[in-house]
Design an enzyme around this catalytic site. Sequence first.
Site, PDB file in Angstrom:
ATOM      1  N   LYS C  51       0.835  -1.208   0.000  1.00  0.00           N
ATOM      2  CA  LYS C  51       0.000   0.000   0.000  1.00  0.00           C
ATOM      3  C   LYS C  51       0.869   1.257   0.000  1.00  0.00           C
ATOM      4  O   LYS C  51       1.923   1.291   0.626  1.00  0.00           O
ATOM      5  CB  LYS C  51      -0.866  -0.046   1.264  1.00  0.00           C
ATOM      6  CG  LYS C  51      -1.718   1.183   1.528  1.00  0.00           C
ATOM      7  CD  LYS C  51      -2.972   1.203   0.685  1.00  0.00           C
ATOM      8  CE  LYS C  51      -3.688   2.547   0.773  1.00  0.00           C
ATOM      9  NZ  LYS C  51      -4.587   2.757  -0.380  1.00  0.00           N
ATOM     10  N   GLY C  52       0.416   2.296  -0.678  1.00  0.00           N
ATOM     11  CA  GLY C  52       1.171   3.539  -0.786  1.00  0.00           C
ATOM     12  C   GLY C  52       1.549   4.128   0.570  1.00  0.00           C
ATOM     13  O   GLY C  52       0.709   4.213   1.470  1.00  0.00           O
ATOM     14  N   ILE C  77     -10.098   5.632  -0.782  1.00  0.00           N
ATOM     15  CA  ILE C  77      -9.484   5.314   0.499  1.00  0.00           C
ATOM     16  C   ILE C  77      -8.785   6.561   1.034  1.00  0.00           C
ATOM     17  O   ILE C  77      -8.726   6.776   2.247  1.00  0.00           O
ATOM     18  CB  ILE C  77      -8.459   4.154   0.331  1.00  0.00           C
ATOM     19  CG1 ILE C  77      -9.109   2.929  -0.316  1.00  0.00           C
ATOM     20  CG2 ILE C  77      -7.821   3.782   1.668  1.00  0.00           C
ATOM     21  CD1 ILE C  77     -10.255   2.320   0.422  1.00  0.00           C
ATOM     22  N   LEU C  79      -5.634   7.208   0.592  1.00  0.00           N
ATOM     23  CA  LEU C  79      -4.237   6.914   0.894  1.00  0.00           C
ATOM     24  C   LEU C  79      -3.951   6.759   2.381  1.00  0.00           C
ATOM     25  O   LEU C  79      -2.894   7.143   2.881  1.00  0.00           O
ATOM     26  CB  LEU C  79      -3.343   7.992   0.253  1.00  0.00           C
ATOM     27  CG  LEU C  79      -3.528   8.072  -1.276  1.00  0.00           C
ATOM     28  CD1 LEU C  79      -2.920   9.335  -1.840  1.00  0.00           C
ATOM     29  CD2 LEU C  79      -2.982   6.837  -1.964  1.00  0.00           C
ATOM     30  N   ASN C 105       5.403   1.133  -2.564  1.00  0.00           N
ATOM     31  CA  ASN C 105       4.734   2.196  -3.316  1.00  0.00           C
ATOM     32  C   ASN C 105       4.756   3.463  -2.463  1.00  0.00           C
ATOM     33  O   ASN C 105       4.419   3.432  -1.285  1.00  0.00           O
ATOM     34  CB  ASN C 105       3.296   1.732  -3.604  1.00  0.00           C
ATOM     35  CG  ASN C 105       2.481   2.705  -4.414  1.00  0.00           C
ATOM     36  OD1 ASN C 105       2.030   3.719  -3.893  1.00  0.00           O
ATOM     37  ND2 ASN C 105       2.272   2.395  -5.684  1.00  0.00           N
ATOM     38  N   CYS C 136      -0.878  11.612  -7.450  1.00  0.00           N
ATOM     39  CA  CYS C 136      -1.272  12.494  -6.350  1.00  0.00           C
ATOM     40  C   CYS C 136      -1.164  13.959  -6.759  1.00  0.00           C
ATOM     41  O   CYS C 136      -0.338  14.336  -7.576  1.00  0.00           O
ATOM     42  CB  CYS C 136      -0.367  12.276  -5.155  1.00  0.00           C
ATOM     43  SG  CYS C 136      -0.217  10.554  -4.725  1.00  0.00           S
ATOM     44  N   LYS C 171       4.673   4.798 -11.523  1.00  0.00           N
ATOM     45  CA  LYS C 171       3.317   4.333 -11.815  1.00  0.00           C
ATOM     46  C   LYS C 171       2.493   5.453 -12.422  1.00  0.00           C
ATOM     47  O   LYS C 171       2.240   6.481 -11.782  1.00  0.00           O
ATOM     48  CB  LYS C 171       2.664   3.826 -10.529  1.00  0.00           C
ATOM     49  CG  LYS C 171       1.268   3.263 -10.751  1.00  0.00           C
ATOM     50  CD  LYS C 171       0.822   2.459  -9.566  1.00  0.00           C
ATOM     51  CE  LYS C 171      -0.584   1.944  -9.732  1.00  0.00           C
ATOM     52  NZ  LYS C 171      -1.005   1.160  -8.568  1.00  0.00           N
TER      53      LYS C 171
HETATM   54  C1  LIG Z   1      -8.808  -0.189  -2.712  1.00  0.00           C
HETATM   55  C2  LIG Z   1      -7.684   0.239  -3.607  1.00  0.00           C
HETATM   56  C3  LIG Z   1      -6.587   0.917  -3.078  1.00  0.00           C
HETATM   57  C4  LIG Z   1      -5.531   1.332  -3.886  1.00  0.00           C
HETATM   58  N1  LIG Z   1      -4.459   1.973  -3.338  1.00  0.00           N
HETATM   59  C5  LIG Z   1      -3.404   2.337  -4.128  1.00  0.00           C
HETATM   60  C6  LIG Z   1      -2.243   2.948  -3.596  1.00  0.00           C
HETATM   61  O1  LIG Z   1      -2.127   3.147  -2.384  1.00  0.00           O
HETATM   62  N2  LIG Z   1      -1.232   3.323  -4.416  1.00  0.00           N
HETATM   63  C7  LIG Z   1      -1.310   3.104  -5.772  1.00  0.00           C
HETATM   64  O2  LIG Z   1      -0.383   3.436  -6.502  1.00  0.00           O
HETATM   65  N3  LIG Z   1      -2.394   2.496  -6.323  1.00  0.00           N
HETATM   66  C8  LIG Z   1      -3.433   2.112  -5.531  1.00  0.00           C
HETATM   67  N4  LIG Z   1      -4.533   1.494  -6.098  1.00  0.00           N
HETATM   68  C9  LIG Z   1      -4.569   1.246  -7.548  1.00  0.00           C
HETATM   69  C10 LIG Z   1      -4.175  -0.194  -7.874  1.00  0.00           C
HETATM   70  O3  LIG Z   1      -2.883  -0.473  -7.452  1.00  0.00           O
HETATM   71  C11 LIG Z   1      -4.302  -0.460  -9.397  1.00  0.00           C
HETATM   72  O4  LIG Z   1      -3.437   0.421 -10.092  1.00  0.00           O
HETATM   73  C12 LIG Z   1      -5.712  -0.253  -9.900  1.00  0.00           C
HETATM   74  O5  LIG Z   1      -6.645  -0.739  -8.958  1.00  0.00           O
HETATM   75  C13 LIG Z   1      -5.982  -0.917 -11.241  1.00  0.00           C
HETATM   76  O6  LIG Z   1      -5.796  -2.301 -11.184  1.00  0.00           O
HETATM   77  P1  LIG Z   1      -7.025  -3.354 -10.964  1.00  0.00           P
HETATM   78  O7  LIG Z   1      -8.053  -3.031 -12.000  1.00  0.00           O
HETATM   79  O8  LIG Z   1      -6.399  -4.697 -11.138  1.00  0.00           O
HETATM   80  O9  LIG Z   1      -7.522  -3.132  -9.587  1.00  0.00           O
HETATM   81  C14 LIG Z   1      -5.585   1.067  -5.273  1.00  0.00           C
HETATM   82  C15 LIG Z   1      -6.683   0.384  -5.812  1.00  0.00           C
HETATM   83  C16 LIG Z   1      -7.729  -0.038  -5.001  1.00  0.00           C
HETATM   84  C17 LIG Z   1      -8.877  -0.764  -5.617  1.00  0.00           C
END
Ligand SMILES: Cc1cc2nc3c(=O)[nH]c(=O)nc-3n(C[C@H](O)[C@H](O)[C@H](O)COP(=O)(O)O)c2cc1C
Lengths: 262, 262, 310, 310
Positions: C51-52, C77, C79, C105, C136, C171
């Site tokens: 998680k970030g 969320i 972050l 991340n 961000c 990313k």
């Molecule tokens: C609940 C949730 C929390 C996420 N938190 C982060 C994060 O903290 N940092 C980040 O770079 N991406 C975050 N993402 C994005 C995911 O890493 C991913 O790029 C995005 O969900 C697309 O992939 P998916 O369709 O397989 O979920 C989050 C996604 C979800 C669903």
Amino acid sequence: MSQFQEKTQIIRFEQLSSDIVRLTLDSPDIASRAKPGQFVMVKAGEGRDPLLRRPFSISQTSNERHFQILFKVVGSGTSILAHYRVGEYLSVLGPLGNGYQVDCDDDNCLVGGGMGIAPLLFLGKWLVRVCPQNPPLVVIGARTAAELSPLVKDFEELGLRVHTATDDGSLGHHGFVIDVLKTINLGSSSRMHVCGPYPMMAAMHLFCKERGLSCQVSMETHMACGMGACLGCIVPSRKGVYAHACSDGPVFDAKELVWKVK
Amino acid sequence: MSQFQEKTQIIRFEQLSSDIVRLTLDSPDIASRAKPGQFVMVKAGEGRDPLLRRPFSISQTSNERHFQILFKVVGSGTSILAHYRVGEYLSVLGPLGNGYQVDCDDDNCLVGGGMGIAPLLFLGKWLVRVCPQNPPLVVIGARTAAELSPLVKDFEELGLRVHTATDDGSLGHHGFVIDVLKTINLGSSSRMHVCGPYPMMAAMHLFCKERGLSCQVSMETHMACGMGACLGCIVPSRKGVYAHACSDGPVFDAKELVWKVK
Amino acid sequence: MESEISGADLSVSIGGLRLKNPVMTASGTFGYAKEFEPYVNLHRLGAVVVKGISLEPRAGNPPPRIVETSCGMLNAIGLENVGVDRFISEKMESLQAVTVPVVVNILGDTVNEYREIAERLVDVEGVAAIEVNISCPNVKKGGVAFGTVPEMAAAVTAAVKKVSSVPVIVKLSPNVTDVTNIARAVEDGGADAVSLINTLIGMAVDLRSRRPALANVIGGLSGPAIKPVALRMVYQVAQTVSIPVIGIGGIETAEDVLEFMLAGATAVQIGTANFVNPRASEEAVEGLARYVTEQKLISIREMIGALVLS
Amino acid sequence: MESEISGADLSVSIGGLRLKNPVMTASGTFGYAKEFEPYVNLHRLGAVVVKGISLEPRAGNPPPRIVETSCGMLNAIGLENVGVDRFISEKMESLQAVTVPVVVNILGDTVNEYREIAERLVDVEGVAAIEVNISCPNVKKGGVAFGTVPEMAAAVTAAVKKVSSVPVIVKLSPNVTDVTNIARAVEDGGADAVSLINTLIGMAVDLRSRRPALANVIGGLSGPAIKPVALRMVYQVAQTVSIPVIGIGGIETAEDVLEFMLAGATAVQIGTANFVNPRASEEAVEGLARYVTEQKLISIREMIGALVLS
Ligand SMILES: Cc1cc2nc3c(=O)[nH]c(=O)nc-3n(C[C@H](O)[C@H](O)[C@H](O)COP(=O)(O)O)c2cc1C
Ligand SMILES: Cc1cc2nc3c(=O)[nH]c(=O)nc-3n(C[C@H](O)[C@H](O)[C@H](O)COP(=O)(O)OP(=O)(O)OC[C@H]3O[C@@H](n4cnc5c(N)ncnc54)[C@H](O)[C@@H]3O)c2cc1C
Ligand SMILES: Cc1cc2nc3c(=O)[nH]c(=O)nc-3n(C[C@H](O)[C@H](O)[C@H](O)COP(=O)(O)OP(=O)(O)OC[C@H]3O[C@@H](n4cnc5c(N)ncnc54)[C@H](O)[C@@H]3O)c2cc1C
Ligand SMILES: Cc1cc2nc3c(=O)[nH]c(=O)nc-3n(C[C@H](O)[C@H](O)[C@H](O)COP(=O)(O)O)c2cc1C
Ligand code: FES
Ligand code: FES
């Protein structure tokens, strides 16, 4: 215009082989107006995945109120359809498309491969009724006997003689339907009504062209709407660049199309 | 750790009222480890719509191999679940969450509203077994008798006395469960185990705070994962800003939470 | 099964980091990995992305934070995380026990914040790579997201790269007119790899209450719904940059992984699918091994960018 | 049913054009309306938008042109159409017979082409408004889409507006970093309304053949999958411009329509849903009428932008 969007009840469910299913649906509107070669668009499931309707040929009608679709499970939509039960309802759009052109003076010949046999059953039944003097020749093929036998039986029940071919030789000729056709003496007024995989239809086009026979083919394409609105279902055509399989077809004179030979 | 992702078979399907269904699932892994107040995440249907699993309290276990969920049809997921049949399989994740804290020396009191009664059945059964000397008091409510009666019967089969309330007065007190509680003489060692709609739990929190009673509540939130990974299921908390209902809960000491009073 | 597939060569390299297979888990969807231990044999994954992490702890947004949409979900969320110091002191230990590469991340409000976090992660045992989330808002530039302006994206990349001792993955945000511009900028800024896509910005409305379904009004869309957009962007970026591309967006199965690889991805991340099927990542690895064996490939790497155009 | 709902005031105004209800059909998804006559009582719709018309006829892209994705579809029709002259001579007659406003969607390769089409549509009976599709590449600017650069979007708008005698709606592309910038530019360019969103650019891969699923490689994503992105953009644009906003993207039901109206849409267009349920548009109108009656609204217009923020 005579197209309908209906909730039709499933009144019969037949598992013809491990992955082939036939559904009989109750729809006086569609059954009483359908012509051989036309198709319906069916919604599989209530949800949004799969989203689009799926096209299926009308493979028989009866009593002016029932019609059948015959399909093979190949993906998500057909697999959902194969899990419906008698009494449940399916949303159906139809009858769509143009259908086969029929003339009782022709020597009509039904040439089908795999699920392409579906619309030919309807056409065979129609010809037996409309042109009782001149029953059609039937040449059909599939991968194995298990797939083909139930359909052979249906044609035989119409009193038609059926020539068969299978890829594995388990029923009839071991090879392609076109090989069977080559052994048959076809009159010059023969009209081929073809439905099957693309390579088979392309081969039939060449076969008929060489012999100067009339050849009608039913084209399968990806369809979103089935009614001429999305323009997704094109086939390369000699009249204009593209024809639309759902509204200009699905049945075309093979000569009008541009064939891609592998 | 003792959580499982399993295909569980449906071995019983009960339609308790027009929109309330109880499923009995076969899962020795989950049934033998579950504690009252824990929940499972269930996948409704095979497709991607609905996409996410849905959380349901474990509402009873039996024989160390069966467990039940009890739910009301409120949307797409529950409506799909209500169409499953005996013999079919459901993908289930669990047991999840912390569960109710139980002490046989307390005067345990089960207070439930609507579908919140589900986990209390399990807790009631558990208490009858673990604390046979001190059976819990049960006060439950729902909209109408139709919804409440089948659940009352289940508690009574455990030999428990049940106080009831309904919104329409069709069974028990005409009004809220809290009104019923106010008429009961509760000892100072009473421990409330509450599950129901937010306003009811908020009211119970105040009720207990005024009287200095211990109050445990089971919180409902939107959950994507059920296992502490998505951070979606928060509830405002006095320890830190937010607690996570799936992993810190779903059962909380009401005093630890921040209550929003309308 | 295990023995049948053990021979398949699934390994790939991401900017010097060798992964035993291309399947990673996406940030924010796999917790700190230990949440998935009951379901997944973590050692079988290519890498785990956590998680970030920000410089200071963040509480995140008020509830509701998630809502389901058609074949997808929105999250806001906000972050939520424990901050880099507590991350190192509290979370790294259990992560170190996992014998797969751990990618951290990171996110910030300013270029300096990104750099500062990266500095604190230097020499922390078990950090195999840093993934920089540039979706961000840049508080010094009126809240415009770093990932939407090539210069800002390059600046963050360069700042992190300068202090880091491990590979830096940037990313990318999909909420841009031309993702290849940003990809080129971060490549020039020194990124060892790019990963994409982060979530699409979306919104849902609850008709009954006439309110936004998320307290934060807008959120990030993820899941199968966004897969076509992700595949397109991966394809475009893979044709633009020469560093490895990590595909993300709606990936659930080995088939999805292979589609992204054909489009040009060297590795992938599985996100939302972990919620639906916690075993999704491990099952994808198994599926890849079967594919390599059945198709008689020498290595899964043959699939990278192997899309046939007629 | 009919009588029960007939009292509901569903009418809205789009840049001087009065619609009896906010439900339009989206360009490219409703043919030339007559295809839907077997299923829909066309007179009950707010307006019908026809397939995009160019100056010269276009054959469109080779097959396959469509592929289904999770809760959506990709299309690469390639703007097949008969051209403006044959449109006027062959298609307008049956459209005139439909007693609902007909909106003509236009597209071009250059600003001049857009203007030229608009000129030919002047005084054509039955054309109630023009919708300008600016998602097309500007061939004079290296193929960058008009809809992605504020100046270009404004220029097309101004050119069409100058020659048109009917309201001009500009249809925005969602494939941009900041849709409000483009919306502001076309408002300044003289647009009477904006409609959004057009399709998101996406791609699908057929693993079996290892080829793109569409002959054109990339295509436009539509359907329920994109609804969250559409709602977000409609919300953002409605807060930015003062001209009416028409919401498009994944709308299927009256509930969807109401959600877009809460977010700020004055009217909506139903696209892909017409393929799944040809009666979708008419059923949405019926649902709106029921809602207005049940909620005792004086007019559906009360819903526009009425989102409650806490
Ligand atoms: C609940 C949730 C929390 C996420 N938190 C982060 C994060 O903290 N940092 C980040 O770079 N991406 C975050 N993402 C994005 C995911 O890493 C991913 O790029 C995005 O969900 C697309 O992939 P998916 O369709 O397989 O979920 C989050 C996604 C979800 C669903
Ligand atoms: C006019 C017409 C008549 C047909 N009649 C029959 C019939 O009688 N019996 C029969 O078994 N099949 C018939 N088909 C083919 C049938 O439509 C497909 O097998 C079915 O749509 C597959 O759906 P699925 O969800 O199971 O497969 P998917 O998982 O969607 O895909 C499996 C395969 O089916 C193809 N396909 C998917 N969607 C469509 C679509 N909308 N249109 C065409 N192909 C698609 C794809 O190319 C893919 O290769 C007909 C097709 C057309 C165009
Ligand atoms: C720990 C826990 C235990 C629960 N136990 C029970 C139970 O025993 N019996 C029971 O009937 N219900 C229970 N619920 C509520 C149940 O999860 C929802 O009713 C169900 O998810 C609705 O799904 P749906 O698809 O039918 O509704 P949807 O169409 O998705 O939405 C209908 C309503 O359900 C709510 N909802 C949707 N998804 C979720 C989700 N992932 N988490 C929480 N709420 C959601 C929405 O807020 C919405 O208002 C529990 C919830 C939680 C968090
Ligand atoms: C098959 C198809 C063809 C389309 N053709 C056009 C077009 O010619 N002009 C245009 O502006 N938009 C066109 N669109 C975009 C739609 O009008 C609409 O903006 C988009 O599909 C999103 O709405 P939906 O999700 O309801 O389909 C087309 C969409 C589809 C699916
Ligand atoms: S399927 Fe839509 S036009 Fe033919
Ligand atoms: S539901 Fe995912 S963290 Fe609680």
